[in-house]
Design an enzyme around this catalytic site. Sequence first.
Site, PDB file in Angstrom:
ATOM      1  N   CYS A 204     -32.973 -38.160 -46.607  1.00 37.60           N
ATOM      2  CA  CYS A 204     -32.156 -39.581 -47.302  1.00 37.60           C
ATOM      3  C   CYS A 204     -32.653 -40.802 -46.138  1.00 37.60           C
ATOM      4  O   CYS A 204     -32.319 -42.135 -46.878  1.00 37.60           O
ATOM      5  CB  CYS A 204     -30.402 -39.734 -46.972  1.00 37.60           C
ATOM      6  SG  CYS A 204     -30.068 -38.024 -47.864  1.00 37.60           S
TER       7      CYS A 204
ATOM      8  N   HIS B 247     -27.734 -42.076 -56.097  1.00 32.81           N
ATOM      9  CA  HIS B 247     -28.471 -41.824 -54.201  1.00 32.81           C
ATOM     10  C   HIS B 247     -29.553 -41.274 -54.639  1.00 32.81           C
ATOM     11  O   HIS B 247     -30.446 -40.256 -55.022  1.00 32.81           O
ATOM     12  CB  HIS B 247     -27.702 -40.982 -53.550  1.00 32.81           C
ATOM     13  CG  HIS B 247     -29.169 -41.154 -52.239  1.00 32.81           C
ATOM     14  ND1 HIS B 247     -29.715 -41.746 -51.491  1.00 32.81           N
ATOM     15  CD2 HIS B 247     -28.931 -40.324 -51.056  1.00 32.81           C
ATOM     16  CE1 HIS B 247     -29.897 -41.151 -50.172  1.00 32.81           C
ATOM     17  NE2 HIS B 247     -30.221 -40.346 -50.229  1.00 32.81           N
TER      18      HIS B 247
END
Lengths: 396, 477
Positions: free
Chosen positions: A87, A340
């Site tokens: 991430c 995301h």
Amino acid sequence: MGKSIKDEVAIIGMGCTQFGERWDVGLEDLAIEAAYEAYEDAGIEPKDIEACWVGTASAPLIGIGGTTIANGLKLRNIPIIRNENWCTTAHIALIEACIGVASGLYDVALAIGVEKLKDTGYPGLGTGRGMSPVLEARRTAPGSFGLIGKRYFNACGLTDEQGKELIGKIAVKNHDNGSLCPKAHFHNKITLEKVVKAPIIAWPLGLFDCCGNSDGAACAIITSKELAKKFRPDPIYLKGFGIAMDSLLPHARPDFDWMRFESLITSSRKAYEMAGIKNPREELDVAEVHDCFTITELAIYENFGFSPWGKAKEDVESGFFTRSGGLPVNVDGGLKCFGHPVGASGLRMTYEIYKQLQQKVDNQKRQVKNPRLGLSHTFGGPPQISAVAVFGNEIG
Amino acid sequence: MVGIVSYGGYIPTLRMERSVIAKAWGRGALKGERSVANNDEDSVTMAVEAAINCLKEKDRQEVDGLLFASTTPVYREKMNAALIGTAVDLNREIATVDYANSLRSGATALSAAIDTVAADSAQQILVTAADTRSGYPKSDQEQLFGDGAGALLIGKNDLVATYEGRFSISNEMMDVWRNSEDKYVKQWEARFVTGQGYTAHIKEVVNGLLNKYKLSTKDIAKVIIPAPDPRSHFSLSKLLGFDGETQMQDPLLSKVGHCGTAQPFLMLAAALETAMPGQLILMATYGDGADAMLFKTTDQVKKQVNLRTVKTLLDEKLIFTSYARFLSYKEIIEAQPGEPFRLLPSATVSWRERSSSLRCHASRCKKCGLITYPIQRICYNCSSKDEFEEIRISDLEGKVFTFTKDNIAGRSDDPVVIQTVVEMAGGVRFYGLMTDFDASQIDIDMPVRLTFRRFYEGAGFQNYFWKLKPILNGGDN
């Protein structure tokens, strides 16, 4: 300990796409959308770019290298380096681009993060992580971060219901912020009751405790402090950064308490140290942190020193992290409202900090008053990898 | 003397009332409940459970062979026994053999083990048997069959029962069979099957054995005869002249069902658990002929306490109420596919990681003592490189450190996965999925143990790994 690059480089232009289910555009289209906004913002031409760092995460094992950006943006004959780091992919691409400029090798560099999640055929990031067909074969993102929940509630003496309400308030806050952000995927305000009663994804995480699944891209153009003001009057300076990843899957780590994450603590302290921040709670004016799940944002408050250990609950309840609070966090709605797209998020968060520090956010209702210092951060993987960057609108 | 060193059974935790099946078809229910292998269980995993149960406190390095009998092996070509032996963490220098194709193959394997040890070709041989047979949907067999496994360790020392002799006949008839492509067990008319097959042949070998060793029915303390249904069992005991109450061992049909090759092993385990020293136990099995075997308990029989007795296994249960899921778990219907798993099994990875993944070995640092799972070459604590020894952790129990009920990581017919981090004895952490759980009962500090399970299928083969199983009913007996 190497030298600090505080104030050595500045961002002179940024771009960010509309985030959402972008069925009609592909990876290259997203990159073009973000990059051309950034070119215009910086007042540069593509030919001015001397090096590029691209972050993209969920691509196939091989075949999505720097060439994707070379093709899409027609950036020819310059180095384009792809980064994949869970991430934190975009953040590390950005930091590497900053280091590249700080080294003196390049005057103008591009950092771009882009992700096309909605081409996979399923919602979510899928089941399975890493490379072992058994050890992590059934891992999911909510399943991994959900593990923090029960342990945190237990350690803080919260009942399951109290714990769910606590993290639910973070979702309510971020959705309230997202309602004021045109580029976010979701603009709906939600009630605590709706959060708590939503279908469970990975207990205690319900639907509204989880970030969405979106397409998006964001981009930054970096130059040296000497050149910055030639491009614009209000460049945003890199004050400090920190990247840390702990070894060994936290699930397998002896004595790991699922509350104190070394990568979060180390990356934030490194960034504070370079930026000269002694008390982040007092000195930071705005922060974008990794709210992939509400429980993650809660853990970050304490691991980053925004709240004392075990006291995040009090800050959530007093509204300390709302737009009018002492330290507004995720004022654009965060991952909760943007979704995301893994490789884009770190740069999307930095885009908000950049605009906040220039006082040029696209909806002034969420503009924080006279901010000087802002922080953006992503946290990911098993979870054990964290990247932090601190920015300011003045040198010194 | 050759005989039984130890024994252990395994019964899947899931049980279904036969009335659930009957209700789905609008037909009459047979009495009781049947065991149902969970969707991560098969003949291999159940054999591993039974084997570990049998080997409690035994030195696994002293086992010279592993035999596996089943009519429902996981692989048709590829030795199931080799996989079982690895998961049980036996020595590599052992003989492994699959026995198959007949419900009598468990007894055949047992005879082979006894003869091999008697001939001094091996000191100890572990015999396992497991089955998960399917009857046609709606049939009596669908209700009567159960799933289960058993294991017997054959050796020469510290025997709980000595082997006294056997009597066998082979017979060719089409009574019960499956063609190679069949999913369900086929059979001819029931009266022919029971009368000319089962009853006639069991009678012949039991009487043959008694005559051969000059015994009368009264000399036998416990009679183990698996049966396809309760009525055949009852009729046979009367025909043979054994007392149903005092001599006939419960065939477990009302609580487990008929579990094929494993049935005589489970019954023998139950008989030994309650036997007194010096008793004669007769075990007869049927399938394309019949075998009768005679054992005599020793003084050791009272001392033997295996990890989980048949009684404990019977009590460790979760009631399973979904016939739809039953059909899906048995691969009779195909449920809507879920999200694909991103990691396909890889033969090379499975092979390289067999010490961790199959043998369940952790690394213990020789410098600082830290134990980590899976095996780590560089110590997480003191960074010493390649200074570790492998230790088996599959026997350890642990407590739930944290968990989450993940609703998206499972199969579409069983979507809830309990992602679990466990702290085991010695501080070793194990991350895995829970199985055989009641989701409402899971909490921090709940005791769990490890169990070998099928993980998922992909790339054309089964992927096996260890899972965490709640210790029900307060743990070991």
